[in-house]
Motif scaffolding. Structure first.
Motif, PDB file in Angstrom:
ATOM      1  N   UNK A   1       1.544  39.500  31.173  1.00  0.00           N
ATOM      2  CA  UNK A   1       0.218  39.800  30.665  1.00  0.00           C
ATOM      3  C   UNK A   1       0.034  41.316  30.554  1.00  0.00           C
ATOM      4  N   UNK A   2       1.085  41.973  30.079  1.00  0.00           N
ATOM      5  CA  UNK A   2       1.073  43.431  29.975  1.00  0.00           C
ATOM      6  C   UNK A   2       1.435  43.802  28.550  1.00  0.00           C
ATOM      7  N   UNK A   3       0.590  44.627  27.900  1.00  0.00           N
ATOM      8  CA  UNK A   3       0.938  44.993  26.530  1.00  0.00           C
ATOM      9  C   UNK A   3       2.278  45.733  26.487  1.00  0.00           C
ATOM     10  N   UNK A   4       3.092  45.380  25.507  1.00  0.00           N
ATOM     11  CA  UNK A   4       4.344  46.098  25.315  1.00  0.00           C
ATOM     12  C   UNK A   4       4.422  46.508  23.869  1.00  0.00           C
ATOM     13  N   UNK A   5       4.691  47.732  23.621  1.00  0.00           N
ATOM     14  CA  UNK A   5       4.849  48.119  22.232  1.00  0.00           C
ATOM     15  C   UNK A   5       5.887  49.214  22.087  1.00  0.00           C
ATOM     16  N   UNK A   6       6.538  49.195  20.958  1.00  0.00           N
ATOM     17  CA  UNK A   6       7.542  50.216  20.697  1.00  0.00           C
ATOM     18  C   UNK A   6       6.843  51.530  20.411  1.00  0.00           C
ATOM     19  N   UNK A   7       7.451  52.615  20.810  1.00  0.00           N
ATOM     20  CA  UNK A   7       6.814  53.925  20.745  1.00  0.00           C
ATOM     21  C   UNK A   7       6.363  54.291  19.346  1.00  0.00           C
TER      22      UNK A   7
END
Lengths: 281, 225
Positions: free
Chosen positions: B96-102
């Motif tokens: 439940x943690x946002x993950x996004x590429x830089x």
């Protein structure tokens, strides 16, 4: 917890724990043997794996230092490291007090793969490269293999671990610049032994790159399985930073030109098949 | 005294449960750190920069330690977008943690700073210590530079600022927040202590309680001059 598999075998998760320094001894000039109380690591560790050590108590030097597990004593719950002072990190580690807690991450890496069907094992160590090989020797002997150990060093004082290997029951020959058992390079010695007819089923080696490369040629010619423990500058030690890579051939053999990719020494290795390493550096 | 201060911040429309993120390139694809920490506790995970096609990266040596820091020249080795979606994201979606590429960050927020370009020389071989000659300097060595830039930018823009550079302990993170960072990223310190992100989140909460601050957002940019 994340586990990963190597050749069908389950490797345990990496731990980050504090372990007590039980003893520390300078076994050769600038080379130290350190004994650590680490039951959790000793239970899980495989020969060829390493631990990532925070050498200082503060943040200087900043990064951990990766050191091979030299011996694994499951009964006593202890592990040993053997290291040479190479810079500030290892200097500080050598100066740590007995009884101190050491912050370590481990066990890390794949470890050596001793084939069940192998009868004869050849172990070749160059200088401080003997570090991961004692645990391997012990395991090989425990598995009833006939083991020969070749140790190479620049001078007699730097021939490390000869007695430890002998105690385990391995036949050991050491070589150096010319004043010891055998005059000449450890790789020449290996070639001679093969020529004399002692053919190992597997060769394991750790040491300087030119030595590892030469053994790769010898092993290829003699058609012997060869596993090598690689070394590279490392930062995270857990496979995240991609700092510690080496060139490994890719599977596609259709093309004439050797193709390769960068694999992480820390978690894809540190042990690689000698035949898949690109030795151009 | 308050017992549970608010740690939630909002960056570019994304709600983070706390202001602590991982810095790109230092946290792999997240799973490398799952033996050590609960990824669900992080504010956000910023993954290694990704390219359309897989990238091989630079020859080694790629990293070298320098005083209070390190130089790196990885060369953006990555699996490419296709494998990221197929192999790496399914694992991360469990959290439940946002993950996004830089690269996706866009301009609704500003993150600073990146590494500073530097070099190290081997005096015996007289060769550069990195195969790439130059590399990005990170770690505590860059912290004062990063702090100064965060403070300057915070005063001139209206969008959230993400502070990055040499944070290895909670005090460092608090310095950035007080200087104007709405969130912070931990990079090199992950290599030293794989649990450092969690330690810093807990430390921020403790600081808020001890100083009777109800909401982390009150602390952002609260530097007195």
């Amino acid at each position: 917890l994340a586990n990963w598999r190597i050749k069908g075998e389950k490797v345990s998760a990496i731990l980050n724990i504090k372990v007590k320094i039980l003893s520390r001894k300078e076994v050769a000039p600038n080379i130290y043997l350190m004994n650590l109380k680490a039951p959790e690591i000793a239970q899980e560790a495989l020969p060829g794996q390493f631990i990532h050590i925070k050498c200082s108590k503060d943040n200087y030097p900043l990064l951990r230092r990766p050191l091979s597990i030299h011996r694994i004593d499951k009964e006593k719950g202890e592990i040993f490291i053997l290291f040479q002072i190479m810079g500030e990190g290892t200097k500080l580690l050598a100066d740590r007090t007995i009884g101190d807690d050491l912050d370590i991450v481990g066990p890390i890496g794949n470890g050596f793969n001793i084939y069940p069907e192998s009868k004869k094992i050849m172990i070749v160590g160059g200088g401080i490269g003997v570090a991961p090989l004692l645990a391997l020797c012990e395991e090989s002997i425990k598995k009833d293999k006939e083991v020969r150990v070749l140790i190479g060093a620049l001078k007699k004082e730097l021939v490390i671990g000869e007695e430890s290997f002998k105690t385990l029951g391995a036949k050991v020959v050491a070589t150096d610049d010319g004043s010891y058992h055998y005059k000449g390079l450890v790789t020449d010695l290996l070639e001679r032994i093969i020529k004399e007819g002692w053919l190992a089923d597997q060769i394991f080696a750790c040491g300087p790159k030119p030595m590892l490369k030469k053994i790769s040629e010898i092993a290829l010619q003699a058609n012997i399985n060869y596993q090598v423990s690689m070394e590279e500058r490392m930062a995270c030690g857990v496979g995240a930073c991609l700092g510690c890579v080496c060139k490994i051939k890719t599977k596609d053999k259709r093309e004439y030109k050797v193709k390769y990719e960068y694999k992480r020494v820390c978690v894809d290795g540190p042990v690689f098949a000698g035949s898949e390493v690109v030795w151009d550096d | 005294m308050i017992d549970r201060p608010n740690l939630e911040v909002e960056i570019a429309g994304i709600k983070l449960k706390n202001p602590v993120m991982t810095a790109s390139g230092t946290f792999g694809y997240g799973e490398e750190f799952s033996p050590f920490i609960d990824l669900d506790k992080l504010g956000a995970m910023v993954l290694k920069g990704i390219t359309l096609k897989p990238k091989m990266g630079n020859p080694p040596p790629r990293v070298i330690e320098t005083p209070s820091g390190m130089l790196n020249a990885i060369g953006l080795q990555n699996v490419g977008v296709e494998r990221l979606i197929k192999e790496k994201l399914p694992y991360l979606q469990k959290f439940n943690t946002p993950a996004q590429a830089a690269e996706e960050a866009g301009a609704d927020a500003l993150s600073l700073i990146n590494t500073l370009v530097g070099m190290a020389v081997d005096i015996d071989s007289r060769r550069p210590k990195l195969a790439n000659i130059s590399g990005g300097l990170s770690g505590p060595a860059v912290k004062p530079v990063a702090l100064w830039l965060v403070w300057q930018v915070f005063q001139t823009v209206n969008i959230p600022v993400i502070g990055i550079g040499g944070i290895i302990k909670v005090e460092d993170a608090l310095e950035f927040i007080i200087a104007g960072a709405r969130a912070i990223e931990i990079g090199t310190a992950n290599f030293v202590n794989p649990r450092v992100t969690i330690k810093i989140i807990e430390g921020i909460e403790r600081y808020l309680i001890e100083n009777n601050i109800k909401d982390i957002n009150e602390l952002v940019g609260s530097m007195k001059i």
